[in-house]
Design an enzyme around this catalytic site. Structure first.
Site, PDB file in Angstrom:
ATOM      1  N   SER A 175       0.828  -1.193   0.000  1.00  0.00           N
ATOM      2  CA  SER A 175       0.000   0.000   0.000  1.00  0.00           C
ATOM      3  C   SER A 175       0.872   1.257   0.000  1.00  0.00           C
ATOM      4  CB  SER A 175      -0.977  -0.055   1.175  1.00  0.00           C
ATOM      5  OG  SER A 175      -2.049   0.827   0.985  1.00  0.00           O
ATOM      6  N   ASP A 195      -9.658  -5.496  -4.562  1.00  0.00           N
ATOM      7  CA  ASP A 195      -9.200  -4.328  -3.806  1.00  0.00           C
ATOM      8  C   ASP A 195      -9.965  -3.092  -4.270  1.00  0.00           C
ATOM      9  OD1 ASP A 195      -7.791  -2.299  -2.553  1.00  0.00           O
ATOM     10  OD2 ASP A 195      -5.826  -3.149  -3.007  1.00  0.00           O
ATOM     11  N   HIS A 226      -7.340  -6.057  -0.591  1.00  0.00           N
ATOM     12  CA  HIS A 226      -6.216  -5.149  -0.338  1.00  0.00           C
ATOM     13  C   HIS A 226      -5.144  -5.814   0.528  1.00  0.00           C
ATOM     14  CE1 HIS A 226      -4.373  -1.181  -0.253  1.00  0.00           C
ATOM     15  NE2 HIS A 226      -4.257  -1.271   1.069  1.00  0.00           N
TER      16      HIS A 226
END
Length: 470
Positions: free
Chosen positions: A291, A401, A433
């Site tokens: 991320s 995601d 995610h």
């Protein structure tokens, strides 16, 4: 027409996601989602659970599976119902099925006692895993506490006998970051380190966190994705260094919270520390970012020598665009927007425009995050940086995601770097995610339930490290 309860739930969930930034990784120490009133110890004689309690608990779970959240709420005590809305029940149930797959059936109920009260534990069977629902009852047979127990367990693909671990410390400016080094080959490891059992050095990876004050395991509810990655990769012959993020280990003033200070510089120090270990081949040092850590990986690669950078769920868009689209996604599930929701969107847009125009002071918080964080991300062009660096990069994306998306982010990475000789791309249609499997719609509430990083991701990272290191 979508119910007001559902719109309220999704609107509040959007706020939670925004407050934790685009990574969608709110670190939590609560490993068992709880609703209702927790009873105190009772000095009276222990009440025995009855078949009626079990039947009520089974009916409660059946109501949830049917989407009858209001009817399920009617089975609660007055105090519990005050604290537990129908939309909260919906949030928990949707999170459960998103993480564990479609609900199939209720598998019986076990009767026991807890703090002097009757308890019924119902097993909800889903496509991918079973989930316990623990209901505690008052004296008249109403449910006064609901728990969805969820605890971390290591992935089946990790062989803990295939590696050893030792404590290390990443020494940063004004702050020491405790960490763990996982070393393959069954090496006990000394303070100075040594090669593996066959006298070889091995490739090494540094894991770089997403947004939030994460520990070394990147703990999110009962999930520990960095422990999964570390143990899975070490099982496959890759050493892994994971460490406490600066915002978890130290007191960082809001005005100092930019991506260099809280992500990039510490990651560079961790890479240096990794290369100093005798077991590690200094020419085969890698970063695996998740991320925000993935987005910053090209910047890290500019500042230290890497054999490669793996980018898991890296956004290609400006952060303000990511936040806008997250809110739109969450509200789009409800259909027609209410006037209140439209006002919230307008307020969000106003705040984001102010950020984009540089109208936020470094220590001013907007949506829970300081202006220094927003401005440093907006000033950083991750796509241009990735095109500029010569370091081999690999992009990993979950198709489920909604925080960093296949359509808006992964497609940009492929478009801009897909033809480069040193770029690899990996798409996993059913992963979230956190790179865990599940079903649509993907929502942040699913992180309240346990799963592990998919084995395919670990296997692909290990194979990519092996290929790029040749």
């Amino acid at each position: 027409m979508t119910s007001p309860d559902r719109r309220t739930f999704l609107g509040s969930l959007a706020s939670i996601v925004l407050a934790s930034s685009f990574a969608g990784c709110n670190e939590s120490t609560d490993n068992a989602p709880t609703a209702g009133v927790t009873p105190t110890e009772s000095p009276t004689e222990t009440a025995s659970p009855t078949p009626t309690d079990a039947a009520t608990a089974q009916a409660f779970v059946s109501d949830l599976s049917d989407g009858a959240y209001g009817r399920a709420r009617e089975r609660l005590t007055t105090d519990a119902a005050t604290r537990l809305s129908a939309s909260t029940l919906e949030r928990l149930w949707l999170g459960l099925t998103a993480q564990h797959g479609a609900f199939r059936e209720v598998v019986g109920a076990k009767r026991t006692t807890e703090t002097g009260r009757p308890v019924a534990i119902v097993t909800a069977r889903c496509d991918e895993a079973d989930q316990s629902v623990r209901c505690t009852f008052d004296d008249v047979g109403d449910i006064d506490t609901v728990r969805f127990p969820a605890e971390y367990s290591p992935p089946a693909y990790a062989d803990e006998s295939a590696f050893t671990e030792r404590t290390v410390t990443v020494e940063g400016t004004g702050c020491s970051l405790p960490g763990t080094l996982s070393v393959p080959g069954g090496v006990a490891g000394s303070a100075g380190g040594r090669a593996d059992a066959d006298g070889r050095t091995v490739p090494g990876v540094v894991l770089v966190h997403g947004s939030g004050a994460h520990g070394r395991d990147e703990t999110i509810g009962p999930n520990k994705p960095f422990r999964d990655l570390a143990w899975g990769l070490a099982t496959r012959g890759v050493a892994v260094l994971r460490y406490e993020k600066r915002t978890a280990a130290c007191d960082v003033p809001p005005g100092d919270r930019d991506i260099d200070n809280i992500v990039v510089e510490d990651a560079v120090r961790a890479v240096d520390l990794l290369g100093a270990q005798d077991e590690i081949d200094p020419d085969r040092r890698y970063v695996v970012g998740h991320s925000l850590g993935a987005t910053c990986t090209p910047r890290i690669a500019e500042r230290t020598a890497l054999a490669g950078g793996a980018m898991l769920a890296a956004n290609a868009r400006p952060i303000t665009a990511v936040v806008r689209d997250q809110r739109r996604y969450l509200l789009s599930i409800t259909g027609e927007l209410s006037e209140a929701e439209k006002e919230k969107i307008a307020a969000l847009d106003e705040a984001l425009v102010r950020i984009e125009n540089g109208g936020v002071a470094p220590d001013e918080r907007v949506m829970g995050l300081p202006g220094s964080w927003w401005s440093s991300l907006l000033a950083y062009d991750q796509v241009a940086t990735a095109k500029r660096v010569e370091t081999p990069l690999a992009f990993f994306q979950g198709g489920r995601d909604y925080q960093v998306t296949e359509e808006d982010d992964f497609a940009q990475w492929r478009s801009n770097l897909g033809d480069a000789a040193n770029t690899s791309t990996f798409l996993y249609p059913d992963l979230s995610h956190l790179f865990q499997s599940g079903t649509e719609p993907s929502l942040g509430a699913e992180y309240s339930f346990h799963d592990n990083v998919a084995e395919s991701v670990v296997t692909d990272i290990a194979a990519w490290v092996d290929r790029s290191g040749r």
